[in-house]
Design an enzyme around this catalytic site. Structure first.
Site, PDB file in Angstrom:
ATOM      1  N   LYS A  39      46.723  44.940  45.511  1.00 42.94           N
ATOM      2  CA  LYS A  39      45.971  44.936  44.241  1.00 42.94           C
ATOM      3  C   LYS A  39      44.817  45.935  44.305  1.00 42.94           C
ATOM      4  O   LYS A  39      44.530  46.620  43.323  1.00 42.94           O
ATOM      5  CB  LYS A  39      45.421  43.533  43.941  1.00 42.94           C
ATOM      6  CG  LYS A  39      46.485  42.598  43.418  1.00 42.94           C
ATOM      7  CD  LYS A  39      45.946  41.205  43.122  1.00 42.94           C
ATOM      8  CE  LYS A  39      47.098  40.285  42.728  1.00 42.94           C
ATOM      9  NZ  LYS A  39      46.770  38.886  42.699  1.00 42.94           N
ATOM     10  N   ASN A  93      44.010  28.378  33.497  1.00 38.28           N
ATOM     11  CA  ASN A  93      44.073  28.114  34.936  1.00 38.28           C
ATOM     12  C   ASN A  93      42.858  27.296  35.354  1.00 38.28           C
ATOM     13  O   ASN A  93      42.033  26.932  34.511  1.00 38.28           O
ATOM     14  CB  ASN A  93      44.171  29.433  35.720  1.00 38.28           C
ATOM     15  CG  ASN A  93      42.992  30.323  35.401  1.00 38.28           C
ATOM     16  OD1 ASN A  93      41.854  29.997  35.693  1.00 38.28           O
ATOM     17  ND2 ASN A  93      43.257  31.454  34.737  1.00 38.28           N
ATOM     18  N   PRO A 120      46.108  42.960  28.850  1.00 31.72           N
ATOM     19  CA  PRO A 120      45.561  44.176  29.445  1.00 31.72           C
ATOM     20  C   PRO A 120      44.991  43.866  30.829  1.00 31.72           C
ATOM     21  O   PRO A 120      44.475  42.770  31.047  1.00 31.72           O
ATOM     22  CB  PRO A 120      44.436  44.563  28.484  1.00 31.72           C
ATOM     23  CG  PRO A 120      44.131  43.331  27.698  1.00 31.72           C
ATOM     24  CD  PRO A 120      45.400  42.533  27.649  1.00 31.72           C
ATOM     25  N   ASP A 121      45.105  44.810  31.746  1.00 35.79           N
ATOM     26  CA  ASP A 121      44.490  44.627  33.068  1.00 35.79           C
ATOM     27  C   ASP A 121      43.062  45.176  32.972  1.00 35.79           C
ATOM     28  O   ASP A 121      42.831  46.383  33.021  1.00 35.79           O
ATOM     29  CB  ASP A 121      45.302  45.366  34.141  1.00 35.79           C
ATOM     30  CG  ASP A 121      44.851  44.945  35.532  1.00 35.79           C
ATOM     31  OD1 ASP A 121      43.642  44.757  35.729  1.00 35.79           O
ATOM     32  OD2 ASP A 121      45.721  44.790  36.415  1.00 35.79           O
ATOM     33  N   ILE A 122      42.117  44.265  32.799  1.00 34.06           N
ATOM     34  CA  ILE A 122      40.738  44.653  32.469  1.00 34.06           C
ATOM     35  C   ILE A 122      40.115  45.479  33.594  1.00 34.06           C
ATOM     36  O   ILE A 122      39.541  46.554  33.368  1.00 34.06           O
ATOM     37  CB  ILE A 122      39.883  43.394  32.193  1.00 34.06           C
ATOM     38  CG1 ILE A 122      40.495  42.613  31.029  1.00 34.06           C
ATOM     39  CG2 ILE A 122      38.433  43.768  31.912  1.00 34.06           C
ATOM     40  CD1 ILE A 122      39.916  41.218  30.819  1.00 34.06           C
ATOM     41  N   PHE A 130      38.442  40.461  42.565  1.00 32.09           N
ATOM     42  CA  PHE A 130      38.672  39.246  43.331  1.00 32.09           C
ATOM     43  C   PHE A 130      40.176  38.995  43.282  1.00 32.09           C
ATOM     44  O   PHE A 130      40.818  39.334  42.288  1.00 32.09           O
ATOM     45  CB  PHE A 130      37.922  38.050  42.708  1.00 32.09           C
ATOM     46  CG  PHE A 130      36.495  37.960  43.169  1.00 32.09           C
ATOM     47  CD1 PHE A 130      35.581  38.925  42.788  1.00 32.09           C
ATOM     48  CD2 PHE A 130      36.079  36.922  43.982  1.00 32.09           C
ATOM     49  CE1 PHE A 130      34.258  38.868  43.210  1.00 32.09           C
ATOM     50  CE2 PHE A 130      34.758  36.840  44.414  1.00 32.09           C
ATOM     51  CZ  PHE A 130      33.856  37.806  44.031  1.00 32.09           C
TER      52      PHE A 130
HETATM   53  O1  PMT Z   1      35.840  30.074  39.122  1.00 24.79           O
HETATM   54  P1  PMT Z   1      35.872  29.306  40.425  1.00 24.79           P
HETATM   55  O2  PMT Z   1      36.417  27.908  40.228  1.00 24.79           O
HETATM   56  O3  PMT Z   1      34.555  29.322  41.152  1.00 24.79           O
HETATM   57  O4  PMT Z   1      36.937  30.011  41.389  1.00 24.79           O
HETATM   58  C1  PMT Z   1      36.701  31.314  41.832  1.00 24.79           C
HETATM   59  C2  PMT Z   1      37.991  32.153  41.805  1.00 24.79           C
HETATM   60  C3  PMT Z   1      38.956  31.614  42.830  1.00 24.79           C
HETATM   61  C4  PMT Z   1      38.617  32.133  40.421  1.00 24.79           C
HETATM   62  C5  PMT Z   1      37.568  33.621  42.108  1.00 24.79           C
HETATM   63  O5  PMT Z   1      36.959  33.671  43.347  1.00 24.79           O
HETATM   64  C6  PMT Z   1      38.778  34.563  42.091  1.00 24.79           C
HETATM   65  O6  PMT Z   1      39.520  34.693  43.029  1.00 24.79           O
HETATM   66  N1  PMT Z   1      38.944  35.248  40.949  1.00 24.79           N
HETATM   67  C7  PMT Z   1      40.079  36.140  40.658  1.00 24.79           C
HETATM   68  C8  PMT Z   1      41.263  35.308  40.319  1.00 24.79           C
HETATM   69  C9  PMT Z   1      42.440  36.135  39.867  1.00 24.79           C
HETATM   70  O7  PMT Z   1      42.809  36.024  38.737  1.00 24.79           O
HETATM   71  O8  PMT Z   1      42.944  36.965  40.692  1.00 24.79           O
HETATM   72  P2  PMT Z   1      44.137  37.997  40.330  1.00 24.79           P
HETATM   73  O9  PMT Z   1      44.734  38.270  41.617  1.00 24.79           O
HETATM   74  O10 PMT Z   1      45.031  37.461  39.261  1.00 24.79           O
HETATM   75  O11 PMT Z   1      43.414  39.263  39.742  1.00 24.79           O
HETATM   76  C10 PMT Z   1      42.884  40.296  40.572  1.00 24.79           C
HETATM   77  C11 PMT Z   1      41.713  40.963  39.897  1.00 24.79           C
HETATM   78  O12 PMT Z   1      42.125  41.562  38.663  1.00 24.79           O
HETATM   79  C12 PMT Z   1      40.585  40.035  39.550  1.00 24.79           C
HETATM   80  O13 PMT Z   1      39.384  40.736  39.767  1.00 24.79           O
HETATM   81  C13 PMT Z   1      40.777  39.753  38.065  1.00 24.79           C
HETATM   82  O14 PMT Z   1      39.529  39.463  37.412  1.00 24.79           O
HETATM   83  C14 PMT Z   1      41.356  41.056  37.590  1.00 24.79           C
HETATM   84  N2  PMT Z   1      42.274  40.939  36.440  1.00 24.79           N
HETATM   85  C15 PMT Z   1      43.433  40.262  36.535  1.00 24.79           C
HETATM   86  C16 PMT Z   1      44.315  40.234  35.483  1.00 24.79           C
HETATM   87  C17 PMT Z   1      43.969  40.916  34.292  1.00 24.79           C
HETATM   88  N3  PMT Z   1      44.787  40.910  33.244  1.00 24.79           N
HETATM   89  N4  PMT Z   1      42.820  41.587  34.205  1.00 24.79           N
HETATM   90  C18 PMT Z   1      41.958  41.616  35.259  1.00 24.79           C
HETATM   91  O15 PMT Z   1      40.882  42.214  35.172  1.00 24.79           O
END
Ligand code: PMT
Length: 428
Positions: A357, A225, A325-327, A343
């Site tokens: 979430k 991504n 895995p969802d870390i 985030f």
């Molecule tokens: O890196 P930059 O270009 O500065 O951009 C910043 C950002 C937009 C990437 C950052 O601010 C951000 O939003 N990061 C989270 C992006 C994301 O993947 O969101 P999510 O909605 O898919 O995941 C939600 C949360 O679960 C996040 O904390 C993610 O780290 C965590 N996650 C998601 C999937 C997974 N398999 N394991 C996780 O831990």
């Protein structure tokens, strides 16, 4: 060339700098580096690896440093100069520039077969290295493994830079320019010499994930991504500046490591998961800033997937994916567990999705980014965000990712740390 560095009140003034030079073409810049260090008021002793003399002469280095230059562990003229243990004790900083792949490997494996490697092993001084090598050598897993090892032991890596290389290739691997090395060494010294007044995160262990993950499809392709890592790195620097012990587990990004932050490079979600697990013990706050791929290919082709010979206009191939895995959900389930801050990158029904979430992953708070806009979110220098916790939310307008990191940490301290004892400055 106009120097970007100023020599008044440099944090290098009066410091004993042991400059180590290993055998890379960038060593032709070493006399200039010595000259600039001296200009900033540093005392400089130079030690080369035996082959470095093929790129720069001891005569030139001695002339600019004003001191005898050593290169041989068994130097017969060593009596004129300091002995190796004496030199190891003398140094306030050991700066290796250029640091070749071979020398980084020596440091990672603790070899002591050259004077310079022995000095690094025998000294308690901080070790700063400015790598310089061909881009393929830099990217090689062996080099990256060695870099990771020495970072975990507290070494500071300055660079390398991206650009044209002596071998004609273009990419990451150029040594930083001498004036930039001086600026970063000064920053390091200025930060490490700040009075030990405890910051608001002093004594806290903070683990942060940042950047994208890459999920391989075949040897040359992957799913990923647009995350640049900028927001996660800004949070790491802000937390470190508040006195936190910061471990930054980073997907592939093109950013320098914030000085004083312990960076661990990973590529896939599974690698990120295992590094997070490895560093979770005694963690006080976990920030999941990484954009982790939710899915990975079920199988990784061992050879490059070829275009089918019979492919026509509407030809397609199927890629079967399995869930990663969802870390962060695992972090939130661990016992004992850190404060878990997620985030969320959303494009529609953004607040509802982020709140879902927060609840589903069992987080303490989630920071919502609207990634449907071009000027914020992924890869931009600025961001706007809403922090959502179980009973409330606060919105922060568009600003630099660094200043957003500061206000978000202020809020997290308010919400989750204000009940704890706040470190007090020592009163005399
Ligand atoms: O890196 P930059 O270009 O500065 O951009 C910043 C950002 C937009 C990437 C950052 O601010 C951000 O939003 N990061 C989270 C992006 C994301 O993947 O969101 P999510 O909605 O898919 O995941 C939600 C949360 O679960 C996040 O904390 C993610 O780290 C965590 N996650 C998601 C999937 C997974 N398999 N394991 C996780 O831990």
């Amino acid at each position: 060339m106009t120097s970007k560095i100023a020599n008044s009140s440099s944090s290098l003034r009066g410091k004993n700098i042991l400059l180590g030079i290993s055998a890379g073409i960038a060593a032709y810049k070493s006399p200039e580096l010595v000259r600039l260090l001296k200009k900033q008021g540093a005392n400089v002793q130079v030690v080369t690896t035996p082959s470095a003399e093929k790129f720069v002469t001891h005569t030139a280095l001695q002339a600019v440093s004003g001191n005898a230059v050593r290169g041989d562990l068994w130097d017969e003229n060593a009596e004129a100069a300091m002995g190796h243990i004496e030199l190891a004790r003398w140094a306030d900083i050991i700066l290796i520039a250029p640091a070749t792949a071979n020398f980084i490997s020596d440091i990672a494996t603790g070899r002591a077969d050259s004077l310079l490697a022995t000095l690094c092993l025998a000294s308690e001084a901080p070790l700063l290295l400015a790598p310089a090598m061909n881009r393929v050598m830099w990217e090689n897993r062996a080099t990256q493994h060695n870099v990771k090892t020495i970072l975990e032991r507290g070494a500071i890596i300055l660079g390398p830079d991206d650009g044209e290389q002596a071998c004609g290739e273009v990419g990451l691997g150029r040594m930083k320019e001498p004036d930039q090395i001086i600026i970063e060494a000064e920053q390091y010294l200025a930060q490490s010499s700040q009075p030990a007044s405890p910051g608001t995160l002093s004594g806290k262990k903070i683990v942060i994930t940042a950047g994208p993950t890459r999920e391989p499809i075949d040897p040359v392709r992957y799913i990923s991504n647009y995350s640049s890592g900028k927001q996660g790195y800004a949070i790491a620097l802000a937390a470190k500046n508040r006195g936190g012990q910061v471990i930054l587990i980073s997907g592939p990004v093109n950013l320098p490591t914030p000085i004083g932050v312990n960076r661990i490079d990973v590529s896939t979600a599974q690698e990120m998961q295992s590094e997070v697990k490895r560093h979770l013990e005694n963690c006080d706050i976990f920030f999941g800033v990484a954009a982790v791929a939710d899915y990975r290919p079920l199988t990784i082709a061992s050879d490059k997937i070829k275009k089918s010979k019979s492919s026509g206009k509407n030809a397609s191939i199927k890629l079967e994916l399995e869930e990663n895995p969802d870390i962060i959900a695992e972090v939130a389930k661990a016992r004992p567990r850190p404060i878990a801050i997620g985030f969320a990158a959303e494009t529609q029904a953004i607040e509802k999705n982020a709140r879902d979430k927060l609840m589903a992953k069992g987080l303490d708070a989630i920071i919502l980014n609207d990634v449907s806009k071009d000027d914020i979110g992924f890869n931009s220098d600025e961001n706007a965000a809403t922090i959502i916790w179980r009973d409330g939310k606060s919105h922060y307008q568009k600003q630099s990712k660094s200043s957003l990191a500061e206000v978000l940490i202020d809020k997290i301290e308010d919400l989750f740390l204000s009940q704890e004892e706040v470190p007090q400055k020592e009163v005399r």
